[in-house]
Motif scaffolding. Structure first.
Motif, PDB file in Angstrom:
ATOM      1  N   LYS A 177      -3.298  -7.209  -2.533  1.00 21.50           N
ATOM      2  CA  LYS A 177      -2.441  -6.823  -2.195  1.00 21.50           C
ATOM      3  C   LYS A 177      -2.643  -7.848  -0.837  1.00 21.50           C
ATOM      4  O   LYS A 177      -1.499  -8.217  -0.147  1.00 21.50           O
ATOM      5  CB  LYS A 177      -3.203  -5.342  -0.709  1.00 21.50           C
TER       6      LYS A 177
ATOM      7  N   ASP B 151      -5.757  -3.179  -4.232  1.00 22.23           N
ATOM      8  CA  ASP B 151      -5.284  -1.460  -3.981  1.00 22.23           C
ATOM      9  C   ASP B 151      -6.529  -0.527  -4.611  1.00 22.23           C
ATOM     10  O   ASP B 151      -7.331  -1.262  -5.075  1.00 22.23           O
ATOM     11  CB  ASP B 151      -3.796  -0.807  -4.063  1.00 22.23           C
TER      12      ASP B 151
ATOM     13  N   VAL C 101      -8.141  -8.417  -0.696  1.00 19.48           N
ATOM     14  CA  VAL C 101      -7.651  -6.912  -0.928  1.00 19.48           C
ATOM     15  C   VAL C 101      -7.180  -6.455  -1.665  1.00 19.48           C
ATOM     16  O   VAL C 101      -6.347  -7.166  -2.682  1.00 19.48           O
ATOM     17  CB  VAL C 101      -6.974  -7.109   0.889  1.00 19.48           C
TER      18      VAL C 101
ATOM     19  N   LYS D  53      -5.617  -3.944   6.031  1.00 21.26           N
ATOM     20  CA  LYS D  53      -4.429  -4.670   5.634  1.00 21.26           C
ATOM     21  C   LYS D  53      -3.753  -4.766   7.130  1.00 21.26           C
ATOM     22  O   LYS D  53      -2.454  -4.978   6.712  1.00 21.26           O
ATOM     23  CB  LYS D  53      -3.701  -3.176   5.216  1.00 21.26           C
ATOM     24  N   ASP D  54      -3.761  -5.264   8.366  1.00 15.68           N
ATOM     25  CA  ASP D  54      -3.554  -5.167   9.524  1.00 15.68           C
ATOM     26  C   ASP D  54      -3.734  -6.774  10.335  1.00 15.68           C
ATOM     27  O   ASP D  54      -2.717  -7.429  11.059  1.00 15.68           O
ATOM     28  CB  ASP D  54      -3.622  -4.417  10.626  1.00 15.68           C
TER      29      ASP D  54
ATOM     30  N   ARG E 273     -11.031  -3.180   0.306  1.00 20.35           N
ATOM     31  CA  ARG E 273      -9.766  -2.034   0.080  1.00 20.35           C
ATOM     32  C   ARG E 273      -9.341  -2.416   0.928  1.00 20.35           C
ATOM     33  O   ARG E 273      -9.479  -2.780   2.305  1.00 20.35           O
ATOM     34  CB  ARG E 273     -10.567  -0.768  -0.527  1.00 20.35           C
ATOM     35  N   GLU E 274      -7.353  -1.819   0.915  1.00 12.96           N
ATOM     36  CA  GLU E 274      -6.819  -2.093   2.571  1.00 12.96           C
ATOM     37  C   GLU E 274      -7.050  -1.406   3.553  1.00 12.96           C
ATOM     38  O   GLU E 274      -7.148  -1.595   4.658  1.00 12.96           O
ATOM     39  CB  GLU E 274      -5.797  -1.294   2.446  1.00 12.96           C
ATOM     40  N   SER E 275      -8.291  -0.622   3.081  1.00 12.58           N
ATOM     41  CA  SER E 275      -8.602   0.750   4.268  1.00 12.58           C
ATOM     42  C   SER E 275     -10.304  -0.086   4.471  1.00 12.58           C
ATOM     43  O   SER E 275     -10.386   0.699   5.994  1.00 12.58           O
ATOM     44  CB  SER E 275      -9.326   2.074   3.825  1.00 12.58           C
TER      45      SER E 275
ATOM     46  N   SER F  18      -8.149  -2.405  10.488  1.00 12.53           N
ATOM     47  CA  SER F  18      -7.905  -2.405   9.014  1.00 12.53           C
ATOM     48  C   SER F  18      -7.713  -3.919   8.605  1.00 12.53           C
ATOM     49  O   SER F  18      -7.118  -4.553   9.088  1.00 12.53           O
ATOM     50  CB  SER F  18      -6.952  -1.292   8.763  1.00 12.53           C
TER      51      SER F  18
ATOM     52  N   THR G  25      -0.576 -11.608   3.382  1.00 15.34           N
ATOM     53  CA  THR G  25      -0.091 -10.657   2.093  1.00 15.34           C
ATOM     54  C   THR G  25       0.932 -11.635   0.804  1.00 15.34           C
ATOM     55  O   THR G  25       1.182 -10.739   0.528  1.00 15.34           O
ATOM     56  CB  THR G  25       1.055  -9.405   2.981  1.00 15.34           C
TER      57      THR G  25
END
Length: 159
Positions: free
Chosen positions: A52, A46, A44, A99-100, A19-21, A97, A104
């Motif tokens: 994502k 959502d 990854v 997501k960082d 997950r993004e988190s 995270s 993408t």
């Protein structure tokens, strides 16, 4: 053969999902668990299971390098100081995270794409993996090793 073989012929249906988190440390644990299978990335998603991005082994190694090898920081460094730097980098990975650091815009291919087109997409984007999607649904992933196996298998048979 590379025009007859399609992405669906070599797609891997089993791959790690984050997950993004999720933390980068979580990504490293997931990738470590599948490393023997040759899987190089985790997808990854959502909360609605939409793609994502992806986190690859290269992304995690680059992150650790960035946090360990700043300039000439390792020159003349004693083992104890390095161990402390490594522990600190691991802590940063645990609080960073995915997501960082995730890609993408991973390479995405359709299941009916010829392997030659998939190979071209790998080369264009400089990636070692591609996501196989049909519409919004992720079917699986293809690793560079999967393409290599297909190509080298043909060379071995005809060489």
């Amino acid at each position: 053969m590379l025009l007859r073989t399609r992405a669906w012929d070599i797609v891997r249906e089993e791959f790690p999902v984050l997950r993004e988190s999720s933390s980068l440390a979580d990504a490293m644990r997931e990738l470590n668990a599948v490393s023997d299978s040759g899987c190089l990335c985790a997808l990854v998603m959502d909360d609605n299971s939409r793609l994502k991005g992806a986190v690859s082994m290269w992304d995690t190694v680059r992150f650790m390098e960035d946090n360990l090898l700043r300039g000439d920081a390792l020159r003349g460094l004693d083992e104890n100081r390095f161990e402390q730097m490594y522990v600190n980098a691991c802590k940063v990975a645990g609080s960073t995270s995915v997501k960082d650091v995730m890609d993408t815009s991973p390479t995405v291919v359709a299941p009916d794409e010829p392997l030659l087109v998939v190979l071209e997409d790998f080369v264009k984007k400089g990636r070692s993996y591609a996501v196989v999607k049909e519409g919004p649904r992720v079917l699986g992933v293809i690793m560079i090793a999967d393409i290599f196996k297909e190509i080298s298998g043909q060379i071995v048979c005809h060489g």
